[in-house]
Design an enzyme around this catalytic site. Structure first.
Site, mmCIF file in Angstrom:
data_model
loop_
_atom_site.group_PDB
_atom_site.id
_atom_site.type_symbol
_atom_site.label_atom_id
_atom_site.label_comp_id
_atom_site.label_asym_id
_atom_site.label_seq_id
_atom_site.Cartn_x
_atom_site.Cartn_y
_atom_site.Cartn_z
ATOM 1 C CD GLU A 70 -10.631 23.880 -0.306
ATOM 2 O OE1 GLU A 70 -10.279 24.431 1.003
ATOM 3 O OE2 GLU A 70 -10.163 22.652 -0.460
ATOM 4 C CB CYS A 102 -13.249 21.330 1.040
ATOM 5 S SG CYS A 102 -12.677 21.911 2.531
ATOM 6 C CB ALA A 172 20.925 37.809 12.601
ATOM 7 N NE ARG A 202 10.725 36.483 16.767
ATOM 8 C CZ ARG A 202 11.144 37.329 17.823
ATOM 9 N NH1 ARG A 202 10.342 37.955 18.389
ATOM 10 N NH2 ARG A 202 12.360 37.279 18.374
ATOM 11 N NE ARG A 225 9.322 43.357 20.315
ATOM 12 C CZ ARG A 225 10.168 42.034 20.512
ATOM 13 N NH1 ARG A 225 9.718 41.186 21.134
ATOM 14 N NH2 ARG A 225 11.656 42.216 20.145
#
Length: 386
Positions: A70, A102, A172, A202, A225
Site C-alpha cells: 500500500e 498502512c 515430476a 523456486r 537458473r
C-alpha cells in the site's frame, strides 16, 4: 417508459463498476505475486490506486517485506491518491511493526474508498485495519476475489494459524509412476518447459527442502537458473539427520552465496556441525523422529519461527511420502512426463501409491497446464486441500 430507461442505465453503470472492481483487483493480485518468495516473513501484497477510472499508482511488497504494497502504491500515486479508490489483496495493517501502520498511510493520503480482497488473520490486525479506515470515513468493501487472495496468501495464513509454512510438494512423475531410474539414478522425466516452470516456482518460494538422499544421489544446486532471476533463489534446506552432507557438494560450496540450512538430529556429531558452519551453512538441530529421521512438525515450526511462509518440497521419494503421510502437503504440483522409466525405477512416493494424492478426498484440482506441442506433451496438475 422513461423510468425503465433510467433503470436500465443505472443497472448498466452498476455492471460496469462491478467489472471495473474485478479488473483492478485481479491486477492487484498479479502485482502481489511479483513479491512471492522475496517478502518473507511478511505477506506479498499487491495494491492498485484508481481515480476516475485511471490507474494513478500501483505497488507490491518489496524484497525483505518492506515497504508494504500500500505505501509503495501511495508513493507512486502522490497527490493523485486523494479521493481515489485503493484495491488491495490483504487488509491494510493497523499496528506498528518495523514500519508504521498502512491504514494510517491510507487515511493520510486521502483515499476515499478501499476494496480489500480478504481480512488479515494476524491477531495484530484481524479486522482492526478495516475498522480504522471506516472510522476515518473511508468506504470499505471486503471479499472481492477472496478465494484467489486466500490461495496467494496461503503461506502467511498458514504461518499465522498453524505456526508452520504453507508446504508445496513438487513431483515430476513418469506414466508408470517413477521419479528416478534404477538405483536412484537421475533421469529426465519432463522437458525444458517444465524445468523452467519449476525454476519459476523456486523463485516464488521462500525456501526449498530436500532430503540427504537426494543430495548424495544428484548433487543439486537448488537455485533459480532462469535468466536474470538468479538472485531470487530460495533458501536451501536439507533434512540430514547425521549431518552427512559432503563439503564438496554444490550446496555446501555455494552456501555463502545462497543460504543453506542443514537440519540435523540433536544427536549428530558436533564436529560435523562445526565443519558445515565453517563453510557458511546454518545448522538447525531437531528431535529425531518419524520416517524421515526427524520430527517434521518440529522442522516446519522451526522454519516458520525463522520467517519462512512458503516452503517448496522437491524430494526425494521418502521425504515426499513423509509429508503426504503426515498430512503436511498443502499444495501439490504433479508434473507428468510422457516416457516410462521401467519397473526398476524409483516410485514417486516410496511405498505409497500416487492415488494418495490423485484420488484422495483431502485434495481437489486447483489448476492444470500442458507443456509442449507434439504428441509427447508434459502436463501439470496442481492440487490443493479440499
Amino acid at each position: 417508459m422513461i423510468f425503465r430507461i433510467l433503470e436500465d442505465q443505472f443497472a448498466q453503470k452498476a455492471r460496469e463498476a462491478k467489472d471495473a472492481d474485478l479488473r483492478f483487483m485481479q491486477l492487484a493480485l498479479a502485482l502481489g505475486r511479483r513479491g512471492q518468495g522475496r517478502t518473507w516473513p511478511n505477506p506479498a501484497v499487491g495494491a492498485v490506486i484508481v481515480k476516475d477510472g485511471v490507474i494513478v499508482g500501483r505497488g507490491w511488497t518489496q524484497p525483505g517485506g518492506r515497504p508494504h504494497g500500500e505505501p509503495e502504491a501511495l508513493r507512486r500515486a502522490g497527490e493523485a491518491a486523494r479521493g481515489a479508490t485503493l484495491y488491495v489483496t490483504l487488509e491494510p495493517c493497523s499496528h506498528f511493526g518495523k514500519s508504521p501502520p498502512c491504514a494510517d498511510a491510507v487515511i493520510a493520503a486521502g483515499i476515499k474508498r478501499v476494496v480489500a480482497a480478504i481480512e488479515d488473520p494476524n491477531p495484530d490486525v484481524a479486522g482492526q485495519g478495516h475498522a480504522r479506515l471506516r472510522a476515518a470515513g473511508i468506504a470499505v468493501d471486503v471479499g472481492l476475489c477472496a478465494a484467489e487472495a486466500a490461495f496467494d496468501h496461503a503461506g502467511h495464513f498458514r504461518r499465522i494459524r498453524d505456526k508452520r509454512p504453507h508446504v508445496i510438494l513438487k513431483l515430476a512423475v513418469s506414466p508408470d509412476g517413477k521419479i528416478g531410474a534404477a538405483g536412484g539414478k537421475p533421469v529426465a522425466i519432463t522437458g525444458e518447459a517444465v524445468r523452467n516452470r519449476v525454476h519459476l516456482l523456486r523463485a516464488q518460494s521462500d525456501a526449498i527442502l530436500i532430503g540427504i538422499g537426494t543430495v548424495l544421489a544428484d548433487d543439486p544446486q537448488l537455485n533459480c537458473r532462469l535468466p536474470g532471476m538468479e538472485a531470487r533463489s530460495p533458501v536451501r534446506v536439507v533434512l540430514d539427520q547425521s549431518l552427512r552432507i559432503p563439503a564438496s557438494s554444490q550446496l555446501v560450496r555455494s552456501a555463502r552465496e545462497t543460504p543453506l540450512w542443514v537440519i540435523g538430529s540433536e544427536l549428530a556429531e558436533a564436529a560435523a556441525a562445526t565443519r558445515l558452519g565453517a563453510a557458511g551453512a546454518q545448522i538447525m538441530r531437531m528431535p529425531p523422529n518419524g520416517a524421515s529421521g526427524l520430527d517434521l512438525p518440529a522442522v516446519l515450526h522451526a522454519l516458520a519461527e525463522k520467517g519462512i511462509t512458503r516452503l517448496m518440497v522437491e524430494g526425494g521419494s521418502r521425504v515426499a511420502a513423509s509429508f503426504v503421510s503426515a498430512d503436511l502437503a498443502d499444495e501439490i504440483w504433479l508434473f507428468r512426463g510422457a516416457e516410462e522409466v521401467g519397473p526398476a525405477g524409483v516410485d514417486a512416493l516410496d511405498a505409497l501409491p500416487l492415488s494418495k494424492i490423485t484420488q484422495s478426498p483431502a485434495y481437489k484440482v486447483h489448476a492444470s497446464e500442458t507443456f509442449g506441442q507434439d504428441t509427447s506433451k508434459d502436463t501439470l496438475t496442481i492440487y490443493e486441500r479440499a
